[in-house]
Design a protein around this motif. Sequence first.
Motif, PDB file in Angstrom:
ATOM      1  N   ILE A   1      28.561  22.892   4.393  1.00  0.00           N
ATOM      2  CA  ILE A   1      29.470  23.699   4.165  1.00  0.00           C
ATOM      3  C   ILE A   1      30.297  24.977   2.927  1.00  0.00           C
ATOM      4  O   ILE A   1      30.263  24.583   2.118  1.00  0.00           O
ATOM      5  CB  ILE A   1      30.786  23.080   4.814  1.00  0.00           C
ATOM      6  N   ASP A   2      30.937  25.519   3.177  1.00  0.00           N
ATOM      7  CA  ASP A   2      31.721  26.022   2.360  1.00  0.00           C
ATOM      8  C   ASP A   2      33.377  26.758   2.891  1.00  0.00           C
ATOM      9  O   ASP A   2      33.668  26.261   4.558  1.00  0.00           O
ATOM     10  CB  ASP A   2      31.127  28.036   1.788  1.00  0.00           C
ATOM     11  N   ARG A   3      33.795  27.249   2.382  1.00  0.00           N
ATOM     12  CA  ARG A   3      35.241  27.153   2.264  1.00  0.00           C
ATOM     13  C   ARG A   3      35.315  28.500   4.229  1.00  0.00           C
ATOM     14  O   ARG A   3      36.045  28.468   4.788  1.00  0.00           O
ATOM     15  CB  ARG A   3      36.320  28.166   1.669  1.00  0.00           C
ATOM     16  N   SER A   4      34.583  29.597   4.249  1.00  0.00           N
ATOM     17  CA  SER A   4      34.553  29.966   5.030  1.00  0.00           C
ATOM     18  C   SER A   4      34.585  29.036   6.592  1.00  0.00           C
ATOM     19  O   SER A   4      35.495  29.918   7.716  1.00  0.00           O
ATOM     20  CB  SER A   4      34.059  30.891   4.898  1.00  0.00           C
ATOM     21  N   PHE A   5      33.760  28.635   7.049  1.00  0.00           N
ATOM     22  CA  PHE A   5      32.926  27.261   8.131  1.00  0.00           C
ATOM     23  C   PHE A   5      34.453  26.579   7.416  1.00  0.00           C
ATOM     24  O   PHE A   5      34.752  26.495   9.501  1.00  0.00           O
ATOM     25  CB  PHE A   5      32.174  26.840   7.346  1.00  0.00           C
ATOM     26  N   LEU A   6      34.909  26.522   6.554  1.00  0.00           N
ATOM     27  CA  LEU A   6      35.960  25.322   7.080  1.00  0.00           C
ATOM     28  C   LEU A   6      37.639  25.352   7.923  1.00  0.00           C
ATOM     29  O   LEU A   6      37.941  24.945   8.139  1.00  0.00           O
ATOM     30  CB  LEU A   6      36.108  24.535   5.265  1.00  0.00           C
ATOM     31  N   THR A   7      37.788  26.987   7.924  1.00  0.00           N
ATOM     32  CA  THR A   7      39.140  27.701   8.145  1.00  0.00           C
ATOM     33  C   THR A   7      38.343  27.241   9.580  1.00  0.00           C
ATOM     34  O   THR A   7      39.442  26.372  10.098  1.00  0.00           O
ATOM     35  CB  THR A   7      39.162  28.878   7.049  1.00  0.00           C
ATOM     36  N   GLU A   8      37.729  27.380  10.125  1.00  0.00           N
ATOM     37  CA  GLU A   8      37.487  27.577  10.924  1.00  0.00           C
ATOM     38  C   GLU A   8      37.725  25.864  11.968  1.00  0.00           C
ATOM     39  O   GLU A   8      37.967  26.159  12.942  1.00  0.00           O
ATOM     40  CB  GLU A   8      35.877  28.694  12.094  1.00  0.00           C
ATOM     41  N   TYR A   9      36.869  25.691  11.089  1.00  0.00           N
ATOM     42  CA  TYR A   9      36.043  24.209  11.423  1.00  0.00           C
ATOM     43  C   TYR A   9      37.808  22.996  11.663  1.00  0.00           C
ATOM     44  O   TYR A   9      38.173  22.071  12.720  1.00  0.00           O
ATOM     45  CB  TYR A   9      35.220  22.824  10.721  1.00  0.00           C
ATOM     46  N   ILE A  10      38.759  23.088  10.719  1.00  0.00           N
ATOM     47  CA  ILE A  10      39.694  22.413  10.782  1.00  0.00           C
ATOM     48  C   ILE A  10      40.511  22.650  12.206  1.00  0.00           C
ATOM     49  O   ILE A  10      41.292  22.152  12.462  1.00  0.00           O
ATOM     50  CB  ILE A  10      40.738  22.932   9.699  1.00  0.00           C
ATOM     51  N   SER A  11      40.411  24.234  12.516  1.00  0.00           N
ATOM     52  CA  SER A  11      41.132  24.488  13.988  1.00  0.00           C
ATOM     53  C   SER A  11      40.754  23.873  15.068  1.00  0.00           C
ATOM     54  O   SER A  11      41.199  23.680  15.886  1.00  0.00           O
ATOM     55  CB  SER A  11      41.254  26.255  14.221  1.00  0.00           C
ATOM     56  N   GLN A  12      39.707  23.218  14.962  1.00  0.00           N
ATOM     57  CA  GLN A  12      38.699  22.398  16.157  1.00  0.00           C
ATOM     58  C   GLN A  12      39.216  21.227  16.256  1.00  0.00           C
ATOM     59  O   GLN A  12      39.081  20.368  17.381  1.00  0.00           O
ATOM     60  CB  GLN A  12      37.149  22.419  16.096  1.00  0.00           C
ATOM     61  N   ILE A  13      39.290  21.084  15.010  1.00  0.00           N
ATOM     62  CA  ILE A  13      40.287  19.382  15.211  1.00  0.00           C
ATOM     63  C   ILE A  13      42.065  19.650  15.420  1.00  0.00           C
ATOM     64  O   ILE A  13      42.373  18.867  15.919  1.00  0.00           O
ATOM     65  CB  ILE A  13      39.965  19.313  14.178  1.00  0.00           C
ATOM     66  N   LEU A  14      42.896  20.402  14.696  1.00  0.00           N
ATOM     67  CA  LEU A  14      44.342  21.102  14.435  1.00  0.00           C
ATOM     68  C   LEU A  14      44.455  21.171  16.054  1.00  0.00           C
ATOM     69  O   LEU A  14      45.308  21.094  16.567  1.00  0.00           O
ATOM     70  CB  LEU A  14      44.696  21.583  13.249  1.00  0.00           C
ATOM     71  N   ASP A  15      43.582  22.182  16.848  1.00  0.00           N
ATOM     72  CA  ASP A  15      44.555  23.178  17.429  1.00  0.00           C
ATOM     73  C   ASP A  15      44.110  22.839  18.863  1.00  0.00           C
ATOM     74  O   ASP A  15      42.821  22.385  18.906  1.00  0.00           O
ATOM     75  CB  ASP A  15      44.337  24.732  17.725  1.00  0.00           C
TER      76      ASP A  15
END
Length: 494
Positions: free
Chosen positions: A249-263
């Motif tokens: 993964i890279d940072r651009s993927f991570l930003t969206e993935y984190i929202s899938q856990i927090l939001d």
Amino acid sequence: MGQVTQFHYTAQHKPNQLIYGSGQVAVITGWTVKQAIAKHLQPSEYAVIGQLYSPTRGINLLVRNLLLNPHVRYVVILNATKEDKNAGAGECLRDFFHHGVQESVSDTGRKSWVIRSHIPGYIDIDIDIRAIEKLRHALKVEVATSIAEAVEKIKAFAQIEAVEPWGIPLDFPMATVEPTVLPGTRYGHRIEGKTIAETWVKIIHRIKTTGTIRPTGYDGKWQELIDLMAVVTAEPADFYFPEPNYLPIDRSFLTEYISQILDDSPYREGVKYTYGQRLRSWFDRDQIEQVIEKLIGEIDAASAVMTLWDVKDHDKGGSPCLNHIWLRVVDNELSLTAIFRSNDMFAAWPANAMGLRALQKHIRDEIANRSAYDLYMGPLITLSQSAHIYDDTWSNAEQLIKQQYAAICSKLDYADPAGNFLIEIADGQIVVTHTTPGSGEIVGCYSGKNALKLAREICAASPAICPDHAAYLGMELQKAADCIKLDKAYIQDR
């Protein structure tokens, strides 16, 4: 009138993961569950419906299946969800049909056909380029951004009179390598690292070294360890990405993935759930808010628990891989422990771990903002009941180990939480003093002349001793025993 010719789709790869029809349209649904489209169609309106998660792993198998089924003349690619945008598989597949491939090397260093796309995608070099080019130009491709649009395009293609197959079925044998598996413990494994990247390499090495090879229950095989605990002790707040980045993964993927856990997220047809939805609203409770308030009210509570498992998951399938999360505060340090029932350790675990670390930090920060508690970030712990690597990433895993494992091992921290052992000779005997790390408080003393007996006694009394420390201790004890025999002076570490 629509065509009435009946075609038969034959899948050599992932055959049990596809829905079959008798038409000429191949439907690629990305991360949207394939049944969400199939229920709007008749089998005569499509040839096959399947999901495509990864451009680096899935497109090669999809192309192989299409080459085997030249009666397929139309492709509809559904690129509808945030997960599709993150993974990029649909976009990369579209680029394959529009722009083709060029000869280069894959992410594992193998000579491959690389898709002309900004998203990495690879096709085996064993497949004849003439067949690839013929396939690309023989199929008409449409991209849809919603289920309704995809169904409309599929039905429109189905109304066209049957078209002759573009050629004969082509089968290109696929090389397979069975891993060499060494003996090892089957149940219960512990791996620790400072960062998620370091811990991940150690995990992959452990599974590839001693993991049992089993059928997946779908198609293919995986190499698996049961009950693997990974402990990440010092992941930085902005996350560590190695340079060059060997993570999947890279940072651009991570930003969206984190929202899938927090939001939280609203229900969307064809999308099973997100972890954030399960945590925020699935049970009509915001569990993240619950644990924040729980710890503010009772900072040493052992009941700050979140669950993603619904008892209905037993009946309907599609149950979440991440099942439970615990938060604990010990010595002003907030730790997070998460349990996965099933965990793809190669492709998914790094994103899982970073998403959970972001959740851990969110909870720590909210507690600090709402109370007088300014907690430290403690470790992130994941427990994976089935920790596995799928067979289509075995070569990637072996390449990762070859390139990174030795370098990570060379940077090992030899500090042992079990303490230190001071060795000396007194009155013709080996004397070992066990002290605590840091403070140096004496917690044990051992003496004798037999190095092996002493080593066993010490390890039995201190079962948490690190393996490399135990090996070092054994060597030093034997040197001390030899000095007694030779009547020489012994000085530790010389």
